[in-house]
Design an enzyme around this catalytic site. Structure first.
Site, mmCIF file in Angstrom:
data_model
loop_
_atom_site.group_PDB
_atom_site.id
_atom_site.type_symbol
_atom_site.label_atom_id
_atom_site.label_comp_id
_atom_site.label_asym_id
_atom_site.label_seq_id
_atom_site.Cartn_x
_atom_site.Cartn_y
_atom_site.Cartn_z
ATOM 1 N N LYS A 184 35.103 35.632 38.334
ATOM 2 C CA LYS A 184 35.431 36.001 39.949
ATOM 3 C C LYS A 184 34.228 36.396 40.609
ATOM 4 O O LYS A 184 33.396 36.818 39.981
ATOM 5 C CB LYS A 184 36.585 36.957 39.787
ATOM 6 C CG LYS A 184 38.220 36.554 39.446
ATOM 7 C CD LYS A 184 39.044 37.743 39.426
ATOM 8 C CE LYS A 184 40.345 37.050 38.775
ATOM 9 N NZ LYS A 184 41.338 38.209 38.893
ATOM 10 N N PHE A 186 49.652 42.589 47.261
ATOM 11 C CA PHE A 186 48.193 42.338 47.074
ATOM 12 C C PHE A 186 47.585 40.747 47.421
ATOM 13 O O PHE A 186 46.567 40.562 47.267
ATOM 14 C CB PHE A 186 47.732 42.806 45.552
ATOM 15 C CG PHE A 186 48.443 42.134 44.596
ATOM 16 C CD1 PHE A 186 48.064 40.907 44.006
ATOM 17 C CD2 PHE A 186 49.459 42.806 43.975
ATOM 18 C CE1 PHE A 186 48.546 40.270 42.955
ATOM 19 C CE2 PHE A 186 50.296 42.145 42.834
ATOM 20 C CZ PHE A 186 49.672 40.873 42.525
ATOM 21 N N ARG A 193 43.185 35.220 26.429
ATOM 22 C CA ARG A 193 43.781 36.095 26.991
ATOM 23 C C ARG A 193 43.247 37.372 26.344
ATOM 24 O O ARG A 193 43.281 38.503 26.756
ATOM 25 C CB ARG A 193 45.283 36.054 27.268
ATOM 26 C CG ARG A 193 45.689 34.987 28.166
ATOM 27 C CD ARG A 193 45.525 35.283 29.683
ATOM 28 N NE ARG A 193 46.254 36.431 30.022
ATOM 29 C CZ ARG A 193 46.835 36.565 31.218
ATOM 30 N NH1 ARG A 193 46.263 35.879 32.473
ATOM 31 N NH2 ARG A 193 47.425 37.498 31.586
ATOM 32 N N THR A 237 45.515 43.017 32.480
ATOM 33 C CA THR A 237 45.311 42.855 33.773
ATOM 34 C C THR A 237 44.678 43.962 34.584
ATOM 35 O O THR A 237 43.672 43.937 35.171
ATOM 36 C CB THR A 237 46.473 42.263 34.607
ATOM 37 O OG1 THR A 237 47.159 41.141 34.187
ATOM 38 C CG2 THR A 237 46.308 42.262 35.972
ATOM 39 N N ARG A 264 37.517 42.749 30.295
ATOM 40 C CA ARG A 264 37.844 43.825 31.265
ATOM 41 C C ARG A 264 37.749 45.389 30.790
ATOM 42 O O ARG A 264 37.391 46.152 31.462
ATOM 43 C CB ARG A 264 39.348 43.645 31.796
ATOM 44 C CG ARG A 264 39.494 42.250 32.562
ATOM 45 C CD ARG A 264 40.982 41.915 32.889
ATOM 46 N NE ARG A 264 41.041 40.797 33.754
ATOM 47 C CZ ARG A 264 42.162 40.090 33.836
ATOM 48 N NH1 ARG A 264 43.217 40.482 32.984
ATOM 49 N NH2 ARG A 264 42.293 39.032 34.832
ATOM 50 N N GLU A 270 46.002 24.709 36.377
ATOM 51 C CA GLU A 270 45.065 25.202 36.687
ATOM 52 C C GLU A 270 43.673 24.343 36.563
ATOM 53 O O GLU A 270 42.834 24.176 37.372
ATOM 54 C CB GLU A 270 44.518 26.426 36.048
ATOM 55 C CG GLU A 270 45.697 27.773 36.882
ATOM 56 C CD GLU A 270 45.474 28.897 35.829
ATOM 57 O OE1 GLU A 270 44.701 29.314 34.952
ATOM 58 O OE2 GLU A 270 46.552 29.812 36.225
HETATM 59 N N1 UDP Z 1 45.784 41.866 41.166
HETATM 60 C C1 UDP Z 1 45.764 42.886 41.944
HETATM 61 N N2 UDP Z 1 46.517 43.797 42.172
HETATM 62 C C2 UDP Z 1 47.639 44.101 41.286
HETATM 63 C C3 UDP Z 1 47.954 42.956 40.381
HETATM 64 C C4 UDP Z 1 47.054 42.002 40.248
HETATM 65 O O1 UDP Z 1 44.783 42.762 42.908
HETATM 66 O O2 UDP Z 1 48.403 45.325 41.359
HETATM 67 C C5 UDP Z 1 45.112 40.550 41.154
HETATM 68 C C6 UDP Z 1 44.267 40.927 39.984
HETATM 69 O O3 UDP Z 1 42.795 40.284 40.337
HETATM 70 C C7 UDP Z 1 44.819 39.791 38.950
HETATM 71 C C8 UDP Z 1 45.597 38.583 39.688
HETATM 72 O O4 UDP Z 1 45.915 39.357 40.734
HETATM 73 O O5 UDP Z 1 43.691 39.452 37.807
HETATM 74 C C9 UDP Z 1 46.572 37.957 39.010
HETATM 75 O O6 UDP Z 1 47.509 38.891 38.689
HETATM 76 P P1 UDP Z 1 48.256 38.449 37.013
HETATM 77 O O7 UDP Z 1 49.387 39.498 37.072
HETATM 78 O O8 UDP Z 1 48.329 37.265 37.079
HETATM 79 O O9 UDP Z 1 47.102 38.755 36.399
HETATM 80 P P2 UDP Z 1 46.194 38.210 35.077
HETATM 81 O O10 UDP Z 1 46.421 37.026 34.809
HETATM 82 O O11 UDP Z 1 44.867 38.045 36.189
HETATM 83 O O12 UDP Z 1 45.811 39.279 34.175
HETATM 84 MG MG MG Z 2 47.821 35.572 35.576
#
Ligand code: UDP
Ligand code: MG
Length: 164
Positions: free
Chosen positions: A20, A68, A98, A104, A115, A139
């Site tokens: 990102k 968000f 993953r 996340t 992360r 994607e």
């Molecule tokens: N995100 C955010 N705030 C939150 C949850 C998610 O800004 O409270 C953003 C974050 O960049 C995350 C993306 O939204 O990576 C996609 O969310 P997802 O739940 O799909 O998480 P990921 O698959 O990226 O782990």
């Molecule tokens: Mg996701």
């Protein structure tokens, strides 16, 4: 059955991974590529891109309506730094990707994950990875044309992939 763009579920798969804009700004492109490359996965597509609003909204369409969402799209599309879009290929790469990435919320991500090692905020968690075969398929198709995904073989495949 025709091979899908995401490969064979449970076999040699492909996944969409993206550094990102915060990862790009923070000089973490090389580190992130290194994690996948040294694990044994194959890079089959890569480009630097500032996604359009349409692309970012499609990519995150499942999150439409979340508080968000607008901030997330703005962060991805600002152009302050490109997204580094990639496709990685290999055994179980969707699930393993993953695991390499971690939770996340970076505060919940284990040390040793990307992360867990490099960020502290859910809104600036530096990397994306497809969360399922269906997401990978969607994607990869969204971010790349068919001709941008390159088929190639490791010269040392035996040393990386043999199950004996
Ligand atoms: N995100 C955010 N705030 C939150 C949850 C998610 O800004 O409270 C953003 C974050 O960049 C995350 C993306 O939204 O990576 C996609 O969310 P997802 O739940 O799909 O998480 P990921 O698959 O990226 O782990
Ligand atoms: Mg996701």
């Amino acid at each position: 059955a025709q091979k899908s763009i995401a490969g064979v579920p449970g076999g040699i798969e492909r996944t969409f991974i993206a550094v990102k804009p915060d990862g790009t700004q923070r000089f973490l492109i090389g580190e992130i590529i290194k994690r996948f490359e040294t694990k044994g996965y194959k890079l089959v597509a890569i480009k630097a891109i500032v996604p359009s609003r349409t692309l970012a909204e499609k990519h995150y369409e499942d999150l439409k309506g979340r508080p968000f969402f607008n901030g997330l799209v703005k962060y991805m599309t600002s152009g302050a730094a490109p997204v580094i879009a990639m496709v990685w290929e290999g055994k179980d790469v969707i699930r393993q990707g993953r695991r390499l990435i971690g939770a996340t919320n970076p505060l919940e991500a284990q040390p040793g994950t990307i992360r867990g090692d490099f960020c502290i905020s859910v809104g600036r968690n530096i990397i994306h990875g497809s969360d399922s075969f269906e997401s990978a398929e969607k994607e990869i198709g969204l971010w790349f044309g068919k001709s941008e995904v390159i088929e190639w073989e490791f010269g040392n495949a035996e040393w990386v992939t043999a199950d004996n």
